[in-house]
Design a protein around this motif. Structure first.
Motif, PDB file in Angstrom:
ATOM      1  N   TYR A  20      29.611  45.288  44.860  1.00  0.00           N
ATOM      2  CA  TYR A  20      29.683  44.128  43.974  1.00  0.00           C
ATOM      3  C   TYR A  20      28.759  44.343  42.782  1.00  0.00           C
ATOM      4  N   PRO A  21      29.291  44.212  41.567  1.00  0.00           N
ATOM      5  CA  PRO A  21      28.502  44.539  40.370  1.00  0.00           C
ATOM      6  C   PRO A  21      27.545  43.451  39.929  1.00  0.00           C
ATOM      7  N   GLY A  22      27.553  42.297  40.578  1.00  0.00           N
ATOM      8  CA  GLY A  22      26.728  41.177  40.144  1.00  0.00           C
ATOM      9  C   GLY A  22      27.453  40.395  39.065  1.00  0.00           C
ATOM     10  N   GLU A  23      26.902  39.236  38.720  1.00  0.00           N
ATOM     11  CA  GLU A  23      27.565  38.359  37.754  1.00  0.00           C
ATOM     12  C   GLU A  23      27.735  39.013  36.391  1.00  0.00           C
ATOM     13  N   GLU A  24      26.720  39.690  35.925  1.00  0.00           N
ATOM     14  CA  GLU A  24      26.803  40.337  34.608  1.00  0.00           C
ATOM     15  C   GLU A  24      27.845  41.452  34.624  1.00  0.00           C
ATOM     16  N   GLY A  25      27.853  42.238  35.680  1.00  0.00           N
ATOM     17  CA  GLY A  25      28.842  43.306  35.810  1.00  0.00           C
ATOM     18  C   GLY A  25      30.251  42.747  35.899  1.00  0.00           C
ATOM     19  N   GLU A  26      30.391  41.627  36.624  1.00  0.00           N
ATOM     20  CA  GLU A  26      31.699  40.988  36.738  1.00  0.00           C
ATOM     21  C   GLU A  26      32.181  40.515  35.368  1.00  0.00           C
ATOM     22  N   ARG A  27      31.285  39.894  34.595  1.00  0.00           N
ATOM     23  CA  ARG A  27      31.645  39.402  33.263  1.00  0.00           C
ATOM     24  C   ARG A  27      32.084  40.558  32.364  1.00  0.00           C
ATOM     25  N   LYS A  28      31.338  41.657  32.394  1.00  0.00           N
ATOM     26  CA  LYS A  28      31.681  42.813  31.563  1.00  0.00           C
ATOM     27  C   LYS A  28      33.024  43.412  31.976  1.00  0.00           C
ATOM     28  N   ALA A  29      33.251  43.519  33.276  1.00  0.00           N
ATOM     29  CA  ALA A  29      34.522  44.069  33.769  1.00  0.00           C
ATOM     30  C   ALA A  29      35.690  43.192  33.343  1.00  0.00           C
ATOM     31  N   ARG A  30      35.511  41.880  33.405  1.00  0.00           N
ATOM     32  CA  ARG A  30      36.579  40.961  33.007  1.00  0.00           C
ATOM     33  C   ARG A  30      36.866  41.104  31.508  1.00  0.00           C
ATOM     34  N   GLU A  31      35.818  41.184  30.690  1.00  0.00           N
ATOM     35  CA  GLU A  31      36.002  41.348  29.240  1.00  0.00           C
ATOM     36  C   GLU A  31      36.739  42.654  28.933  1.00  0.00           C
ATOM     37  N   GLU A  32      36.392  43.732  29.634  1.00  0.00           N
ATOM     38  CA  GLU A  32      37.063  45.013  29.411  1.00  0.00           C
ATOM     39  C   GLU A  32      38.535  44.933  29.816  1.00  0.00           C
ATOM     40  N   ALA A  33      38.809  44.246  30.908  1.00  0.00           N
ATOM     41  CA  ALA A  33      40.187  44.110  31.356  1.00  0.00           C
ATOM     42  C   ALA A  33      40.999  43.298  30.337  1.00  0.00           C
ATOM     43  N   TRP A  34      40.394  42.229  29.808  1.00  0.00           N
ATOM     44  CA  TRP A  34      41.088  41.407  28.811  1.00  0.00           C
ATOM     45  C   TRP A  34      41.363  42.211  27.541  1.00  0.00           C
ATOM     46  N   ALA A  35      40.390  43.035  27.154  1.00  0.00           N
ATOM     47  CA  ALA A  35      40.536  43.810  25.923  1.00  0.00           C
ATOM     48  C   ALA A  35      41.668  44.839  26.042  1.00  0.00           C
ATOM     49  N   GLN A  36      41.977  45.270  27.260  1.00  0.00           N
ATOM     50  CA  GLN A  36      42.998  46.295  27.458  1.00  0.00           C
ATOM     51  C   GLN A  36      44.399  45.721  27.536  1.00  0.00           C
ATOM     52  N   GLU A  37      44.566  44.381  27.584  1.00  0.00           N
ATOM     53  CA  GLU A  37      45.915  43.803  27.654  1.00  0.00           C
ATOM     54  C   GLU A  37      46.685  44.127  26.387  1.00  0.00           C
ATOM     55  N   PRO A  38      47.995  44.385  26.539  1.00  0.00           N
ATOM     56  CA  PRO A  38      48.796  44.723  25.349  1.00  0.00           C
ATOM     57  C   PRO A  38      48.986  43.533  24.437  1.00  0.00           C
TER      58      PRO A  38
END
Length: 80
Positions: free
Chosen positions: A62-80
C-alpha cells in the motif's frame, strides 16, 4: 446545441441533457481541454485503489494516501 450561462463567479451548470449523456452526477470530476478556440469536456473516471494495485498484483505494498493520490492522478492523465 445545449447552452449554459457563465455566472459572476465564472461557474457553469452542466445542463441535464449533457449530464445524462456523460453519465455524471454530484461528486464526479470532469476535465477541460482547450483545442483551437474550443473547449472539450471529458469525464474523469474514478479509479479505485484496488484497481490500481491490481495492475501490480503482489509486487507493491500500500503506497499510503499520498502515493494513492499520485497514482490516481497519473491514471487520469493517461486516459484518452
Amino acid at each position: 446545441m445545449v447552452k449554459s450561462k457563465i455566472s459572476s463567479k465564472g461557474q457553469i451548470t452542466l445542463p441535464k441533457r449533457v449530464r445524462e449523456a456523460l453519465g455524471v452526477g454530484p461528486g464526479d470530476e470532469v476535465a477541460f481541454e482547450v483545442r483551437e478556440g474550443e473547449v472539450v469536456l471529458r469525464l474523469r473516471k474514478r479509479v479505485s485503489l484496488r484497481d490500481l494495485l491490481g495492475r501490480f498484483r503482489g509486487r507493491v505494498a500500500y503506497p499510503g494516501e499520498e502515493g494513492e493520490r499520485k497514482a490516481r492522478e497519473e491514471a487520469w492523465a493517461q486516459e484518452p
